[in-house]
Design an enzyme around this catalytic site. Structure first.
Site, PDB file in Angstrom:
ATOM      1  N   SER A 128     -50.063 114.637 -23.737  1.00  9.42           N
ATOM      2  CA  SER A 128     -48.954 113.971 -23.063  1.00  9.42           C
ATOM      3  C   SER A 128     -49.172 112.468 -23.201  1.00  9.42           C
ATOM      4  O   SER A 128     -50.153 112.023 -23.804  1.00  9.42           O
ATOM      5  CB  SER A 128     -48.932 114.369 -21.593  1.00  9.42           C
ATOM      6  OG  SER A 128     -50.007 113.735 -20.927  1.00  9.42           O
ATOM      7  N   LYS A 129     -48.259 111.728 -22.611  1.00  7.36           N
ATOM      8  CA  LYS A 129     -48.341 110.261 -22.705  1.00  7.36           C
ATOM      9  C   LYS A 129     -49.651 109.736 -22.100  1.00  7.36           C
ATOM     10  O   LYS A 129     -50.087 108.649 -22.396  1.00  7.36           O
ATOM     11  CB  LYS A 129     -47.157 109.624 -21.971  1.00  7.36           C
ATOM     12  CG  LYS A 129     -45.832 110.161 -22.452  1.00  7.36           C
ATOM     13  CD  LYS A 129     -44.916 109.102 -22.985  1.00  7.36           C
ATOM     14  CE  LYS A 129     -44.009 109.684 -24.051  1.00  7.36           C
ATOM     15  NZ  LYS A 129     -43.288 110.892 -23.629  1.00  7.36           N
TER      16      LYS A 129
END
Ligand code: GLU
Ligand code: ZN
Length: 314
Positions: free
Chosen positions: A261-262
């Site tokens: 994910s980010k």
């Protein structure tokens, strides 16, 4: 037939190794067979999409050498525009066609209403719509997989979402990587949304319209979307289009085995570009895909000659 693939990122942030992995495999799959690769920007969500992210995606892909033959922000090619935010008229046309089947109805349920109808065992996060707003004339419309009633016109209702009724029958398809899949849409998701009450288009409708009109023959993407291919196949049928071939690749995970994910900064393109060459990053993605034995510099032309890509490009 020339294979036509596509990469369809949502411009809601900088790409990470997982996005590069999917882009690379999809690019190799069509390029190794003399095909075409389209870049489509999936910016349907106005809150999360930003033009600067779309530009950054283009810049990162070009820097890696993953060039597209058609698409992008400037919309090179005959099937543009390639930004979903500029394709509303095409989604309108498709929605009108779907309404004409008689299988659509307005839904005014809130998310809380829908959650209240969920059985306790559906706690895996999947929300199945139970047909709360489905009109009674639709209850018996599918019998033995065949339509049984005459079409009742769609009743417009302001600020209501448009839902599409699904049949209680199995949809079977063969994914190039995951093999044979059988999904019953009634138990998997129930009647699903085509357009939200606030007017936003649903991903499922937009992706089918775009892939069909852009002539895409193979959809390669992360396997989090494996089962939504069944919803898409149902839409292809109703709209009278031939579905593409589907190939769902495993998602890239971080060291804890969790989908990237980010927050995984060390595998974001920002970090990767600051610390590695394009060939090293391609090598990381290629290694995770099992194309090369260890993570080392590799060029796109070397990868095009790699026999193992046949696993992805049948
Ligand atoms: N826009 C979607 C994403 O970025 C991809 C959808 C697709 O490939 O069908 O996750
Ligand atoms: Zn409802």
């Amino acid at each position: 037939m020339t294979p036509i693939g596509r990469f369809a990122p949502s411009p809601s942030g900088r790409m990470h190794l997982g996005n590069i992995y999917t882009a690379l495999l999809s690019w190799l799959s069509v390029k190794s067979r003399g095909g075409k690769w389209i870049l489509r920007i999936e910016d349907l969500d106005p809150q999360r999409s930003k033009m600067e992210y779309a530009r950054q995606i283009e810049d990162d892909l070009s820097w890696l050498g993953l060039d597209w033959d058609e698409g992008g922000i400037d919309g090179i090619g005959p099937n543009g525009p390639y930004l979903q935010s500029l394709r509303h008229h095409l989604y309108e046309d498709a929605l009108a066609k779907l309404k004409a089947t008689g299988l659509c109805y307005p839904c005014t349920c809130t998310r809380a209403d829908i959650l209240a109808t969920q059985a306790p065992h559906e706690s895996d996060g999947r929300v199945v719509y139970k047909g709360t707003c489905r009109p009674t004339y639709l209850q018996s419309i599918f019998a033995g997989g065949r339509r049984t009633e005459t079409v009742v016109p769609y009743q417009e209702k302001p600020r209501a979402a448009v839902r599409l009724m699904v049949p209680d029958e199995d949809i079977t398809f063969t994914d190039r990587i995951k093999g044979c899949q059988t999904v019953n849409l009634a138990s998997h998701c129930g009647d699903f949304i085509l357009r939200r009450g606030d007017g936003a288009w649903a991903y499922q409708l937009a992706v089918v319209v775009d892939d069909a009109l852009m002539g895409v023959t193979e959809v390669m993407r992360g396997d989090d979307l494996l089962l939504s291919a069944a919803q898409q196949i149902y839409l292809y049928r109703l709209l009278g289009y031939t579905p593409p071939e589907f190939a769902h690749v495993p998602l890239v995970c971080n060291e804890s085995g969790v989908r990237l994910s980010k927050r995984d900064k060390s595998l974001s393109m920002e970090y990767l570009r600051a610390n590695h060459t394009p060939e090293e990053i391609l090598g990381m993605a290629a290694h995770r895909a099992g194309l090369i034995p260890k993570s080392a510099s590799v060029s796109l032309s070397e990868l095009l000659g790699n026999e193992k890509i046949m696993h992805y490009a049948l």
